[in-house]
Design an enzyme around this catalytic site. Structure first.
Site, mmCIF file in Angstrom:
data_model
loop_
_atom_site.group_PDB
_atom_site.id
_atom_site.type_symbol
_atom_site.label_atom_id
_atom_site.label_comp_id
_atom_site.label_asym_id
_atom_site.label_seq_id
_atom_site.Cartn_x
_atom_site.Cartn_y
_atom_site.Cartn_z
ATOM 1 N N LYS A 33 0.702 -1.058 -0.137
ATOM 2 C CA LYS A 33 -0.065 0.319 0.088
ATOM 3 C C LYS A 33 0.805 1.295 -0.642
ATOM 4 O O LYS A 33 0.342 1.631 -0.983
ATOM 5 C CB LYS A 33 -0.717 -0.140 1.317
ATOM 6 C CG LYS A 33 -1.690 -1.142 1.296
ATOM 7 C CD LYS A 33 -3.078 -1.198 2.736
ATOM 8 C CE LYS A 33 -2.753 -0.786 3.653
ATOM 9 N NZ LYS A 33 -1.950 -2.128 4.698
ATOM 10 N N ARG A 91 11.587 -5.316 4.655
ATOM 11 C CA ARG A 91 11.510 -4.469 4.266
ATOM 12 C C ARG A 91 12.324 -2.948 4.735
ATOM 13 O O ARG A 91 12.493 -3.247 6.316
ATOM 14 C CB ARG A 91 9.473 -3.969 4.903
ATOM 15 C CG ARG A 91 9.355 -2.288 4.580
ATOM 16 C CD ARG A 91 7.889 -1.822 4.880
ATOM 17 N NE ARG A 91 7.414 -2.835 5.657
ATOM 18 C CZ ARG A 91 6.025 -2.518 6.109
ATOM 19 N NH1 ARG A 91 5.080 -1.957 4.743
ATOM 20 N NH2 ARG A 91 5.108 -2.475 6.974
ATOM 21 N N ARG A 136 0.702 -9.322 14.129
ATOM 22 C CA ARG A 136 -0.378 -8.059 12.559
ATOM 23 C C ARG A 136 -1.419 -8.873 12.021
ATOM 24 O O ARG A 136 -2.022 -8.290 10.912
ATOM 25 C CB ARG A 136 0.683 -7.521 12.019
ATOM 26 C CG ARG A 136 0.854 -6.243 13.564
ATOM 27 C CD ARG A 136 2.661 -6.034 12.702
ATOM 28 N NE ARG A 136 2.872 -5.025 11.131
ATOM 29 C CZ ARG A 136 3.292 -4.213 10.626
ATOM 30 N NH1 ARG A 136 4.644 -4.854 10.781
ATOM 31 N NH2 ARG A 136 3.220 -3.035 9.541
ATOM 32 N N ARG A 139 -9.524 -0.451 9.375
ATOM 33 C CA ARG A 139 -9.347 -0.930 9.942
ATOM 34 C C ARG A 139 -10.204 -2.103 10.119
ATOM 35 O O ARG A 139 -9.722 -3.202 10.762
ATOM 36 C CB ARG A 139 -7.395 -0.759 10.475
ATOM 37 C CG ARG A 139 -6.710 -1.541 9.909
ATOM 38 C CD ARG A 139 -5.364 -1.356 10.826
ATOM 39 N NE ARG A 139 -4.169 -1.628 10.499
ATOM 40 C CZ ARG A 139 -1.951 -1.113 10.000
ATOM 41 N NH1 ARG A 139 -2.904 0.322 9.013
ATOM 42 N NH2 ARG A 139 -1.669 -1.490 9.998
ATOM 43 N N ARG A 159 11.047 -0.945 10.866
ATOM 44 C CA ARG A 159 10.715 -0.610 11.939
ATOM 45 C C ARG A 159 10.310 -1.906 12.710
ATOM 46 O O ARG A 159 10.291 -3.324 12.394
ATOM 47 C CB ARG A 159 9.265 -0.787 11.169
ATOM 48 C CG ARG A 159 9.045 0.438 10.533
ATOM 49 C CD ARG A 159 7.449 1.050 9.525
ATOM 50 N NE ARG A 159 6.367 -0.061 9.885
ATOM 51 C CZ ARG A 159 5.314 -0.178 9.802
ATOM 52 N NH1 ARG A 159 4.742 0.299 8.232
ATOM 53 N NH2 ARG A 159 4.589 -0.889 10.141
HETATM 54 P P1 AMP Z 1 1.161 0.335 9.455
HETATM 55 O O1 AMP Z 1 1.968 1.551 9.105
HETATM 56 O O2 AMP Z 1 -0.195 0.937 8.358
HETATM 57 O O3 AMP Z 1 0.924 -0.747 9.751
HETATM 58 O O4 AMP Z 1 0.513 0.404 11.023
HETATM 59 C C1 AMP Z 1 1.503 0.743 12.036
HETATM 60 C C2 AMP Z 1 0.809 0.280 13.063
HETATM 61 O O5 AMP Z 1 -0.252 1.644 13.903
HETATM 62 C C3 AMP Z 1 -0.563 -0.614 13.491
HETATM 63 O O6 AMP Z 1 0.192 -2.100 13.756
HETATM 64 C C4 AMP Z 1 -1.843 0.016 14.290
HETATM 65 O O7 AMP Z 1 -0.738 -0.507 16.062
HETATM 66 C C5 AMP Z 1 -0.852 1.198 14.086
HETATM 67 N N1 AMP Z 1 -2.551 1.462 13.197
HETATM 68 C C6 AMP Z 1 -2.378 1.962 11.362
HETATM 69 N N2 AMP Z 1 -3.401 2.537 11.527
HETATM 70 C C7 AMP Z 1 -4.578 1.706 12.595
HETATM 71 C C8 AMP Z 1 -5.758 2.079 12.580
HETATM 72 N N3 AMP Z 1 -6.579 2.553 10.962
HETATM 73 N N4 AMP Z 1 -6.701 1.501 13.592
HETATM 74 C C9 AMP Z 1 -5.708 1.260 14.079
HETATM 75 N N5 AMP Z 1 -4.443 0.590 14.414
HETATM 76 C C10 AMP Z 1 -3.894 1.608 13.504
#
Ligand code: AMP
Length: 223
Positions: free
Chosen positions: A18, A132, A176, A93, A165
């Protein structure tokens, strides 16, 4: 210009590509890229009060509670640069977030025009996420094997330092994905029922995914 704002959602499990595709899509759509994960990481980096509230969820790979997440994203969408729409990445999400987003947009007479669901098998996702690397400065995304930078550890775009990360380490990655299947995948049906979902095969080259996205993007489908 009086065309309707373009609110497009990028859906797909972590590691589906994404973030990588967002830069390309943002150009096509002409709207800002709003990534909830990036917004959270900004708070962590700046050590804000909100960041301290959410850090433990993020470190564990758990979802941040809906009310906190939705408020943060809505605040971002209220910025002037989002008046013509936004490319949403990583949000919504959960079903709760999806409903909250629909309601908030409806209040302004807007709605989601398209949901692009990038589909990739789980075993490919684990391999992708563990390789990554992300630029600390500009957020550009690389993979040590499939999309390496020209110079080890440095961003091609801005020269910034590349890092892994914490939540891209193997144990957290599996967790995740479990969270994705339990809490996020129901959104596929939710948006299918609304008639706005388009499936994109994410298990191909970056250029292949771009071509599919380019052919699929249209915000006129809902009339
Ligand atoms: P991402 O970079 O999108 O993988 O997000 C990293 C982390 O941020 C996720 O594993 C969650 O802990 C938190 N996070 C990101 N977007 C959301 C969301 N829409 N709802 C809840 N937690 C989120």
């Amino acid at each position: 210009m009086s065309s309707a704002p373009k609110f497009v959602v990028l859906l797909g499990p972590p590691g589906a590509g994404k973030g990588t595709q967002a830069a390309f899509l943002r150009e096509i759509l002409g709207v800002p890229h709003v990534a909830s994960g990036d917004l959270f990481r900004e708070h962590l980096l700046n050590k804000t009060k909100f960041g301290r509230q959410v850090v433990s969820y993020i470190e564990r790979g758990e979802l941040v509670p809906d009310d906190l997440t939705t408020a943060m994203v809505m605040e971002r969408l209220a910025q002037p640069d989002c008046q013509h729409g936004a490319l949403l990445d990583g949000f919504p999400r959960t079903l709760g977030q999806a409903v909250a987003l629909d309601e908030a947009l409806a209040k302004q007479g807007h709605r989601i025009c398209q949901v692009l669901n990038i589909v990739v098998p789980d075993e490919v996702l684990v391999e992708r996420l563990s390789g990554r690397r992300v630029c600390r400065k500009c957020g550009a995304v690389y993979h040590i094997v499939h999309n390496p930078p020209h110079q080890d550890g440095a961003c091609d775009r801005c020269g910034g330092e590349l890092y892994q990360r914490d939540d891209d380490r193997p144990g957290t990655v599996r967790y995740r994905l479990k969270v994705y299947w339990e809490q996020t995948s129901p959104l596929i049906d939710y948006y299918k029922k609304q008639g706005v979902l388009v499936e994109i095969n994410g298990n191909q080259s970056i250029e292949g995914v771009q071509a599919e996205l380019k052919a699929a993007v249209t915000c006129d489908g809902r009339g």
